[in-house]
Each structure stands twice: as structure tokens, then as C-alpha cells.
Design a protein around this motif. Structure first.
Motif, PDB file in Angstrom:
ATOM      1  N   ASN A   1      33.716  37.687 -30.491  1.00  0.00           N
ATOM      2  CA  ASN A   1      33.025  37.763 -31.728  1.00  0.00           C
ATOM      3  C   ASN A   1      32.231  39.155 -31.778  1.00  0.00           C
ATOM      4  OD1 ASN A   1      34.290  35.551 -33.121  1.00  0.00           O
ATOM      5  ND2 ASN A   1      32.673  34.044 -32.129  1.00  0.00           N
ATOM      6  N   GLN A   2      31.399  39.212 -30.903  1.00  0.00           N
ATOM      7  CA  GLN A   2      30.658  40.553 -30.595  1.00  0.00           C
ATOM      8  C   GLN A   2      31.025  41.791 -30.209  1.00  0.00           C
ATOM      9  OE1 GLN A   2      26.830  39.024 -28.771  1.00  0.00           O
ATOM     10  NE2 GLN A   2      26.069  41.328 -28.692  1.00  0.00           N
ATOM     11  N   LYS A   3      30.728  42.751 -30.517  1.00  0.00           N
ATOM     12  CA  LYS A   3      31.262  44.067 -30.047  1.00  0.00           C
ATOM     13  C   LYS A   3      30.134  44.635 -29.123  1.00  0.00           C
ATOM     14  CE  LYS A   3      34.408  45.033 -33.736  1.00  0.00           C
ATOM     15  NZ  LYS A   3      34.672  45.765 -35.180  1.00  0.00           N
ATOM     16  N   PHE A   4      30.436  45.564 -28.484  1.00  0.00           N
ATOM     17  CA  PHE A   4      29.659  46.062 -27.348  1.00  0.00           C
ATOM     18  C   PHE A   4      29.742  47.724 -27.234  1.00  0.00           C
ATOM     19  CE2 PHE A   4      30.290  41.774 -26.186  1.00  0.00           C
ATOM     20  CZ  PHE A   4      28.952  41.456 -26.095  1.00  0.00           C
ATOM     21  N   ASN A   5      28.851  48.291 -26.981  1.00  0.00           N
ATOM     22  CA  ASN A   5      28.854  49.895 -26.444  1.00  0.00           C
ATOM     23  C   ASN A   5      28.954  49.978 -25.160  1.00  0.00           C
ATOM     24  OD1 ASN A   5      29.416  52.617 -27.163  1.00  0.00           O
ATOM     25  ND2 ASN A   5      27.122  52.882 -27.996  1.00  0.00           N
ATOM     26  N   ASP A   6      28.094  50.395 -24.737  1.00  0.00           N
ATOM     27  CA  ASP A   6      28.005  50.482 -22.934  1.00  0.00           C
ATOM     28  C   ASP A   6      27.498  49.071 -22.342  1.00  0.00           C
ATOM     29  OD1 ASP A   6      28.426  53.099 -23.299  1.00  0.00           O
ATOM     30  OD2 ASP A   6      26.564  53.844 -22.999  1.00  0.00           O
ATOM     31  N   PHE A   7      27.904  48.811 -21.267  1.00  0.00           N
ATOM     32  CA  PHE A   7      27.680  47.314 -20.713  1.00  0.00           C
ATOM     33  C   PHE A   7      27.879  47.385 -19.398  1.00  0.00           C
ATOM     34  CE2 PHE A   7      31.980  47.418 -22.041  1.00  0.00           C
ATOM     35  CZ  PHE A   7      32.674  46.751 -20.882  1.00  0.00           C
ATOM     36  N   LYS A   8      27.285  46.183 -18.608  1.00  0.00           N
ATOM     37  CA  LYS A   8      27.481  45.826 -17.560  1.00  0.00           C
ATOM     38  C   LYS A   8      28.228  44.572 -17.639  1.00  0.00           C
ATOM     39  CE  LYS A   8      23.345  45.993 -15.838  1.00  0.00           C
ATOM     40  NZ  LYS A   8      22.160  46.121 -14.765  1.00  0.00           N
ATOM     41  N   LEU A   9      29.073  44.144 -17.059  1.00  0.00           N
ATOM     42  CA  LEU A   9      29.884  42.867 -16.895  1.00  0.00           C
ATOM     43  C   LEU A   9      30.086  42.173 -15.563  1.00  0.00           C
ATOM     44  CD1 LEU A   9      31.700  40.845 -18.729  1.00  0.00           C
ATOM     45  CD2 LEU A   9      33.747  42.430 -18.110  1.00  0.00           C
ATOM     46  N   HIS A  10      29.866  40.791 -15.711  1.00  0.00           N
ATOM     47  CA  HIS A  10      30.162  40.043 -14.276  1.00  0.00           C
ATOM     48  C   HIS A  10      30.979  38.823 -14.991  1.00  0.00           C
ATOM     49  CE1 HIS A  10      29.533  37.796 -10.732  1.00  0.00           C
ATOM     50  NE2 HIS A  10      29.476  36.624 -11.326  1.00  0.00           N
ATOM     51  N   VAL A  11      32.188  38.853 -14.022  1.00  0.00           N
ATOM     52  CA  VAL A  11      33.034  37.821 -14.390  1.00  0.00           C
ATOM     53  C   VAL A  11      33.511  37.018 -13.217  1.00  0.00           C
ATOM     54  CG1 VAL A  11      35.706  37.394 -15.275  1.00  0.00           C
ATOM     55  CG2 VAL A  11      34.198  39.384 -16.291  1.00  0.00           C
ATOM     56  N   GLU A  12      33.753  35.802 -13.303  1.00  0.00           N
ATOM     57  CA  GLU A  12      34.060  34.978 -12.288  1.00  0.00           C
ATOM     58  C   GLU A  12      35.505  34.314 -12.868  1.00  0.00           C
ATOM     59  OE1 GLU A  12      31.475  32.293 -10.659  1.00  0.00           O
ATOM     60  OE2 GLU A  12      29.874  33.724 -10.380  1.00  0.00           O
ATOM     61  N   PHE A  13      36.685  34.472 -12.122  1.00  0.00           N
ATOM     62  CA  PHE A  13      37.733  34.336 -12.543  1.00  0.00           C
ATOM     63  C   PHE A  13      38.846  33.740 -11.347  1.00  0.00           C
ATOM     64  CE2 PHE A  13      38.032  38.694 -11.292  1.00  0.00           C
ATOM     65  CZ  PHE A  13      39.505  38.845 -10.799  1.00  0.00           C
TER      66      PHE A  13
ATOM     67  N   LEU B   1      32.585  60.873 -25.508  1.00  0.00           N
ATOM     68  CA  LEU B   1      31.805  59.716 -25.292  1.00  0.00           C
ATOM     69  C   LEU B   1      30.733  60.067 -24.113  1.00  0.00           C
ATOM     70  CD1 LEU B   1      34.332  57.051 -25.241  1.00  0.00           C
ATOM     71  CD2 LEU B   1      32.850  57.596 -27.134  1.00  0.00           C
ATOM     72  N   LYS B   2      30.505  61.438 -23.947  1.00  0.00           N
ATOM     73  CA  LYS B   2      29.374  61.880 -23.182  1.00  0.00           C
ATOM     74  C   LYS B   2      28.181  61.294 -23.561  1.00  0.00           C
ATOM     75  CE  LYS B   2      27.270  66.110 -21.079  1.00  0.00           C
ATOM     76  NZ  LYS B   2      26.992  67.539 -21.232  1.00  0.00           N
ATOM     77  N   ARG B   3      27.223  60.813 -22.634  1.00  0.00           N
ATOM     78  CA  ARG B   3      25.880  60.262 -22.870  1.00  0.00           C
ATOM     79  C   ARG B   3      24.887  61.185 -22.318  1.00  0.00           C
ATOM     80  NH1 ARG B   3      28.926  57.262 -25.858  1.00  0.00           N
ATOM     81  NH2 ARG B   3      29.252  55.096 -25.359  1.00  0.00           N
ATOM     82  N   GLU B   4      23.959  61.306 -23.226  1.00  0.00           N
ATOM     83  CA  GLU B   4      22.842  62.423 -22.679  1.00  0.00           C
ATOM     84  C   GLU B   4      21.651  61.510 -21.943  1.00  0.00           C
ATOM     85  OE1 GLU B   4      23.203  65.557 -23.268  1.00  0.00           O
ATOM     86  OE2 GLU B   4      24.933  65.395 -24.482  1.00  0.00           O
ATOM     87  N   GLU B   5      21.467  60.282 -22.422  1.00  0.00           N
ATOM     88  CA  GLU B   5      20.414  59.576 -21.592  1.00  0.00           C
ATOM     89  C   GLU B   5      21.125  58.363 -20.991  1.00  0.00           C
ATOM     90  OE1 GLU B   5      17.514  60.526 -21.618  1.00  0.00           O
ATOM     91  OE2 GLU B   5      17.420  62.083 -23.121  1.00  0.00           O
ATOM     92  N   PRO B   6      20.378  57.976 -19.677  1.00  0.00           N
ATOM     93  CA  PRO B   6      21.090  56.485 -19.079  1.00  0.00           C
ATOM     94  C   PRO B   6      20.881  55.433 -19.882  1.00  0.00           C
ATOM     95  CG  PRO B   6      19.049  57.667 -18.192  1.00  0.00           C
ATOM     96  CD  PRO B   6      19.504  58.633 -19.232  1.00  0.00           C
ATOM     97  N   PRO B   7      21.677  54.447 -19.713  1.00  0.00           N
ATOM     98  CA  PRO B   7      21.491  53.341 -20.407  1.00  0.00           C
ATOM     99  C   PRO B   7      20.231  52.815 -20.156  1.00  0.00           C
ATOM    100  CG  PRO B   7      23.143  52.956 -18.666  1.00  0.00           C
ATOM    101  CD  PRO B   7      22.757  54.411 -18.898  1.00  0.00           C
ATOM    102  N   ILE B   8      19.701  51.826 -21.198  1.00  0.00           N
ATOM    103  CA  ILE B   8      18.490  50.923 -21.146  1.00  0.00           C
ATOM    104  C   ILE B   8      19.242  49.578 -21.340  1.00  0.00           C
ATOM    105  CG2 ILE B   8      16.521  50.195 -22.012  1.00  0.00           C
ATOM    106  CD1 ILE B   8      15.801  53.074 -23.091  1.00  0.00           C
TER     107      ILE B   8
END
Length: 328
Positions: A198-210, A149-156
Motif C-alpha cells: 500500500n505504501q510507496k517508497f523513494n530511497d530505502f533500506k530493505l531487510h527480507v527473510e525468505f 535520479l542523482k542524489r545531491e545529499e546522502p539519505p537520512i
């Protein structure tokens, strides 16, 4: 003085006879060393007899598992195993039977009141195949090498997506569901089923309030495979406490608020590397997640995956669940 030299020489020679020979270093180059993603086959009858909960999956999908093999010392193979539930369990020794060209190991149970688990398997064409004995049930399984799972480029980063809607239409709702919308808050009123996005994700940022009541327990599975723990941990900072990646990474500090108070998670997952802020405090800093955690949806680590919110352990509430996915 000259007469002493032959005597000294004889003493030196005699002493060398008692110096033990240096141990020969035997480095293992076993192809078994590494991390493996497992798929464990199980029938509906075995699921019922073992009392296992399936997150709504069919038995034909198989259960996910994970195995890590490492070298200890010069030649002993040890490791860790993750099965259907629980955390990564240490393996004291993985033994090799040269006559049968097979490996085997035994580990004690964790949360189930059963006999020790026995594993036997072979390695061929860089794939594992074998079986495990689980409370009298023989479960066959296969294993493939886990991806780097090595990434060659930073995420956009793309546009944020709010997964909380008034009709909960962005989640798969199980028959045992206890989640409901109350005044704009997604509330799990009591122990029930798990929600899967329902939706699947690869790389992401997540904000949760719980928030959660005293003594409760939940979790968020990143890509459906790596549990970020939610729990009333009462000051603990271990691999199964709030803020940790269950069984693998413990939070650096205890940053949780009191039960009943709203809290925030800010998570970035790129490849295997995860950063977690709890209530504004960085508690995990760009750490690699070794593998899947117990209760995962699957072991296909190289693929995008959904979020899963654990609802089978206790009450929990969410008022924000915003994902910013990568677009590359």
C-alpha cells in the motif's frame, strides 16, 4: 650514391599513392541517444487476445516499457528494449528514414511464440511517439527521457516499517491471491497473484527473510520497477539468477543457500544505485540500475513506488519484510 636519391624519391612518391586515406570520423550527435521511459497503450481486447497478465492494472494505465539508444562505432545507433515481460533485449540497429523523419527497428520475440516485433517512431520536442506491432496488434506508445535520479545529499534514514502483519493489511490483495499467513509467515502456497504494498517508497533500506522450494521462482520489485530475482538458480551467476537485478545486473558471486533453507536479503537503493547482500555476502556493490525490468508496474522512474512481490511464478515464503525509508 647521389644518383640513387632521385630514384628513392620517386619510389616514395609512388608508395604514397597506395596509402589509403584515413577514414573520416563521423560522430553521431543524434538527440535520440539516451534512456527513455515508455508508456505503451493497449486495450482490454488486445490484452485478452495476447494473453497478457496485468497485475490488476487497468488498460487505461498502459504498459511500461524502456528504451536505451547508444552509439556503436562512428555512426550506427544500437540499443536495448524492455517491454511488458522478459529482460532487456539488444537492438542490432536503429535505422533512420530522413524522408519521413522517423526511426525504426525490429527485434525477435523472447518468451512469446510470435513474429518479430517491429517499432516505428519519431522524436519531437524531446519526446518519442510511435507504435509497435505485436502479433498483429498495433500498440501506440510515447516516451520521455528517463531521469538521472542523482542524489545531491546522502539519505537520512527514518524508522523501520514491518510490512508483514497477521492480516496482511499492508498489501493490496489481488483476486488471484494465493498468499496467506501461516504461523506468522506470509506464504505463497502456489502460483497466483502478485502482492503490491500500500505504501510507496523513494530511497530505502530493505531487510527480507525468505525461502523457496526446489525449482521455484519469485522476485521483489523495488519501487515496483526493478526486479530483484528470487530463484532456485542452481549455482548460476547471470543477469536472471538469484541475487541479480533481472536482465541488467548479475551477482558477483553465488551466495544462495539450498532450497528449503531460510535466506536473507539486505538491500539499499539510493537513486539508481543499488547494493545487495545475500546471506551476508555483498553480491552487488553500489551499481546503477539502467532502467525498469519486465513486469514492472509503471515506467515513472522519477516517482516513489511500492514493493511488489511476485506470486505468479511459484511458491515462496517471507517471515520478515522490513523497510527503512529515507526521510529526505
Amino acid at each position: 650514391m647521389k644518383k640513387l636519391k632521385p630514384i628513392i624519391l620517386l619510389i616514395a612518391i609512388a608508395l604514397t599513392a597506395f596509402v589509403p586515406a584515413q577514414a573520416q570520423r563521423v560522430e553521431s550527435d543524434s538527440p535520440l541517444i539516451g534512456k527513455w521511459d515508455l508508456t505503451i497503450n493497449i486495450t482490454e481486447a488486445q490484452i485478452e487476445s495476447l494473453g497478457l497478465f496485468r497485475h490488476g492494472l487497468m488498460a487505461s494505465d498502459g504498459f511500461p516499457g524502456w528504451l536505451q539508444v547508444k552509439l556503436s562505432g562512428f555512426s550506427t545507433l544500437v540499443g536495448y528494449y524492455v517491454g511488458y515481460e522478459g529482460s532487456a533485449r539488444p537492438i542490432a540497429e536503429i535505422k533512420y528514414n530522413a524522408d519521413e523523419d522517423k526511426y525504426h527497428f525490429t527485434i525477435p520475440p523472447q518468451w512469446m511464440d510470435i513474429d518479430d516485433l517491429y517499432f516505428e517512431f519519431s522524436l519531437k520536442d524531446d519526446k518519442l511517439s510511435g507504435y509497435q506491432m505485436l502479433d498483429g496488434n498495433k500498440l501506440e506508445w510515447i516516451g520521455v527521457r528517463a531521469p538521472s535520479l542523482k542524489r545531491e545529499e546522502p539519505p537520512i534514514w527514518g524508522n523501520p516499517i514491518n510490512l508483514i502483519t497477521e492480516n496482511m493489511d499492508r498489501w493490496k490483495i489481488p483476486a488471484s491471491n494465493k498468499f496467506q499467513m501461516i504461523d506468522g509467515v506470509m506464504v505463497n502456497t502456489e502460483s497466483g497473484g502478485n502482492l503490491i504494498s500500500n505504501q510507496k517508497f523513494n530511497d530505502f533500506k530493505l531487510h527480507v527473510e525468505f525461502r523457496y522450494p526446489a525449482g521455484s521462482n519469485s522476485g521483489i520489485y523495488l519501487r515496483g520497477r526493478h526486479e530483484l530475482q528470487i530463484e532456485d538458480s542452481k549455482g548460476r551467476t547471470d543477469i536472471v539468477s538469484i541475487g541479480g537485478i533481472y536482465g541488467f545486473i548479475k551477482p558477483a558471486v553465488y551466495a544462495a543457500k539450498k532450497p528449503g533453507e531460510w535466506q536473507t536479503y539486505d538491500v539499499t537503493l539510493v537513486g539508481r544505485h543499488v547494493t545487495v547482500f545475500l546471506n551476508g555476502t555483498e553480491i552487488i556493490s553500489n551499481r546503477p540500475i539502467p532502467g525498469i525490468t519486465g513486469g514492472s508496474l509503471d515506467s515513472n522512474e522519477g516517482e516513489p513506488g511500492p514493493f511488489m512481490i511476485q506470486g505468479d511464478h511459484g511458491p515462496v515464503e517471507f517471515r520478515k519484510f522490513v523497510v527503512t525509508p529515507s526521510v529526505n
